[in-house]
Design a protein around this motif. Structure first.
Motif, mmCIF file in Angstrom:
data_model
loop_
_atom_site.group_PDB
_atom_site.id
_atom_site.type_symbol
_atom_site.label_atom_id
_atom_site.label_comp_id
_atom_site.label_asym_id
_atom_site.label_seq_id
_atom_site.Cartn_x
_atom_site.Cartn_y
_atom_site.Cartn_z
ATOM 1 N N LEU A 16 -5.255 -3.887 -10.733
ATOM 2 C CA LEU A 16 -4.812 -2.548 -11.096
ATOM 3 C C LEU A 16 -3.355 -2.291 -10.739
ATOM 4 N N GLY A 17 -2.932 -2.695 -9.537
ATOM 5 C CA GLY A 17 -1.544 -2.473 -9.150
ATOM 6 C C GLY A 17 -0.566 -3.152 -10.082
ATOM 7 N N ASN A 18 -0.857 -4.391 -10.451
ATOM 8 C CA ASN A 18 0.027 -5.109 -11.362
ATOM 9 C C ASN A 18 -0.018 -4.528 -12.771
ATOM 10 N N ALA A 164 -3.836 12.904 7.148
ATOM 11 C CA ALA A 164 -4.480 11.638 6.791
ATOM 12 C C ALA A 164 -3.458 10.540 6.565
ATOM 13 N N ILE A 165 -3.727 9.395 7.166
ATOM 14 C CA ILE A 165 -2.922 8.204 6.944
ATOM 15 C C ILE A 165 -3.797 7.165 6.260
ATOM 16 N N ALA A 166 -3.366 6.681 5.117
ATOM 17 C CA ALA A 166 -4.085 5.609 4.421
ATOM 18 C C ALA A 166 -3.602 4.270 4.954
ATOM 19 N N ASP A 241 -10.622 4.413 -5.400
ATOM 20 C CA ASP A 241 -9.954 4.186 -4.118
ATOM 21 C C ASP A 241 -8.474 4.530 -4.208
ATOM 22 N N LEU A 242 -7.837 4.168 -5.305
ATOM 23 C CA LEU A 242 -6.422 4.483 -5.467
ATOM 24 C C LEU A 242 -6.217 5.995 -5.455
ATOM 25 N N TRP A 243 -7.095 6.723 -6.132
ATOM 26 C CA TRP A 243 -6.998 8.190 -6.144
ATOM 27 C C TRP A 243 -7.148 8.749 -4.738
ATOM 28 N N LEU A 244 -8.117 8.228 -3.975
ATOM 29 C CA LEU A 244 -8.284 8.694 -2.602
ATOM 30 C C LEU A 244 -7.038 8.407 -1.767
ATOM 31 N N MET A 245 -6.444 7.233 -1.953
ATOM 32 C CA MET A 245 -5.206 6.918 -1.236
ATOM 33 C C MET A 245 -4.133 7.961 -1.520
ATOM 34 N N THR A 246 -3.996 8.333 -2.776
ATOM 35 C CA THR A 246 -2.930 9.278 -3.138
ATOM 36 C C THR A 246 -3.133 10.656 -2.526
ATOM 37 N N GLN A 247 -4.336 10.944 -2.058
ATOM 38 C CA GLN A 247 -4.594 12.219 -1.398
ATOM 39 C C GLN A 247 -4.095 12.221 0.047
ATOM 40 N N GLY A 262 -0.571 3.293 -4.365
ATOM 41 C CA GLY A 262 -1.182 4.400 -3.649
ATOM 42 C C GLY A 262 -0.141 5.232 -2.931
ATOM 43 N N ALA A 263 0.802 4.551 -2.271
ATOM 44 C CA ALA A 263 1.872 5.254 -1.559
ATOM 45 C C ALA A 263 2.852 5.898 -2.530
ATOM 46 N N TRP A 264 3.238 5.178 -3.567
ATOM 47 C CA TRP A 264 4.260 5.690 -4.493
ATOM 48 C C TRP A 264 3.769 6.918 -5.250
ATOM 49 N N LEU A 265 2.503 6.915 -5.651
ATOM 50 C CA LEU A 265 1.973 8.018 -6.450
ATOM 51 C C LEU A 265 1.633 9.255 -5.621
#
Length: 301
Positions: A16-18, A164-166, A241-247, A262-265
Motif C-alpha cells: 500500500l505505501g508503495n 496518541a503516538i503511532a 490500519d493506515l487510517w488509524l495511524m493518521t488519527q 501514516g505520518a505524512w497523511l
C-alpha cells in the motif's frame, strides 16, 4: 483527425505505501502538465506470486480512471513494456514515452517532463519532492474512506481521546535474527521512545506491526501506556490500519513506506515524526536521498 490527448499511464505496484508513492508522483506530473492520469491497476499485480498483493487505492478519494487492456499494452504486456523501455532509454529523459525509474534517490528530471502524447510511468518515486508543489491536491486525493466496523471506530475513539503516538514496527527478517540488515536497528525503538518522551511527555503509544508480540518487546514502556493494534489482519485491511495511524498526533515510524504515509497523511500541524536512518539490506532500502522529509527527525544507528 486530431491527435489523441496527452495522458500519463502509471503502473501501480507493491504494498500500500508503495502504491501511494506510484500514484502521487504520477498525479503531480499529470496536474502540472494539464494531462489526464490513467491508472494501471492490473499489470503490477498479475505476476506478484511471492507477496500476492492487490490494488488497494480504491479506499482513497482518487478521481482518476483505470486503464483499459489496450492502455495496459495487452496482450504480451511484459514484453512490450520491456521493448518500450529499452528503446526509450536511448532518448533524452524529457523525450521518453516510457519512463522507468533507475536507482532509488530522488530524480529531479521527472519534474521537467512534459508529455506530448501518452507517457508510461513506472517506478516507486519514493520522495515527497515528486509532489510537494501539489501537496494540497495529493492530500485531498488520498483522504482514506474510513472503515465502518465497530472495532476500528472504537479504536479511533481511543486514539482521539488522548495524546496518541503511532509506533510502527515492521519485520522484514525474523524478529530474533541477529545482525539483520533489513529490520530497523535493534535499539532504534528504545532510543526513539526515549526521544519522544522528552518531546511529548505522558503520551499513549499505539503499536502497529505485522508481529505484535515481537513489536511489544521492543517498546520499553509499561503495559498501561501501550495499546497493540492487531485486529486488522492481512493486506485487505491495511488501509484501516493506515487510517488509524493518521488519527494519531505523533509518530515513530519503521523503515517502511506504510508508516511513512501514516505520518505524512496525518493532519496534526505540530506532529513530531521520528524515523530510522539508513537501512540497506537485501530486501529493503531506507534513508536514501529525498525519502525522509526535512521536518522529520532521523535517528541514525
Amino acid at each position: 483527425m486530431l491527435p489523441p490527448a496527452p495522458q500519463v499511464i502509471t503502473r501501480v505496484f507493491g504494498g500500500l505505501g508503495n502504491q501511494l508513492f506510484c500514484y502521487a508522483a504520477a498525479r503531480r506530473l499529470a496536474l502540472c502538465t494539464s494531462t489526464q492520469l490513467v491508472i494501471d491497476d492490473v499489470g503490477g499485480f498479475v505476476r506478484d506470486h511471492t507477496y500476492q498483493r492487490q490494488y488497494q487505492l480504491d479506499h482513497f478519494n482518487i478521481p482518476c480512471r483505470k486503464a483499459t487492456a489496450y492502455e495496459r499494452l495487452e496482450p504480451f504486456s511484459r514484453v512490450r513494456r520491456m521493448l518500450k523501455s529499452k528503446w526509450d532509454e536511448r532518448l533524452p529523459f524529457a523525450q521518453r514515452t516510457f519512463i522507468r525509474q533507475r536507482g532509488i534517490d530522488f530524480d529531479p528530471r521527472l519534474l521537467e517532463v512534459k508529455p506530448k502524447g501518452t507517457v508510461y510511468l513506472e517506478g516507486y518515486w519514493q520522495s515527497e519532492d515528486y509532489f510537494k508543489d501539489v501537496e494540497a491536491t495529493i492530500r485531498e486525493d488520498l483522504r482514506i474512506k474510513p472503515p465502518t466496523d465497530a472495532a476500528n471506530r472504537a479504536m479511533a475513539a481511543r486514539i482521539n481521546n488522548c495524546t496518541a503516538i503511532a509506533v510502527h514496527v515492521r519485520f522484514f527478517d525474523e524478529p530474533q535474527a541477529r545482525g539483520s540488515l533489513n529490520n530497523a536497528p535493534g535499539d532504534y525503538y528504545a532510543r526513539a521512545v526515549k526521544r519522544m518522551t522528552r518531546l511529548v511527555p505522558d503520551a499513549h503509544y499505539f503499536v502497529f506491526s505485522d508481529r505484535p508480540g515481537a513489536a511489544r518487546a521492543r517498546i520499553p514502556l509499561p503495559d498501561e501506556r501501550i495499546t497493540l493494534v492487531s485486529h486488522n489482519r492481512g493486506d485487505a485491511l491495511a488501509y484501516a490500519d493506515l487510517w488509524l495511524m493518521t488519527q494519531c498526533r505523533h509518530f515513530i515510524i519503521a523503515n517502511s513506506t506504510f508508516s511513512w504515509w501514516g505520518a505524512w497523511l496525518a493532519e496534526n500541524a505540530g506532529k513530531k515524526v521520528i524515523s530510522p536512518g539508513k537501512v540497506a539490506g537485501s530486501v529493503t532500502a531506507w534513508g536514501f536521498t529525498g525519502l525522509i522529509p526535512v521536518t522529520w527527525e532521523i535517528l541514525e544507528a
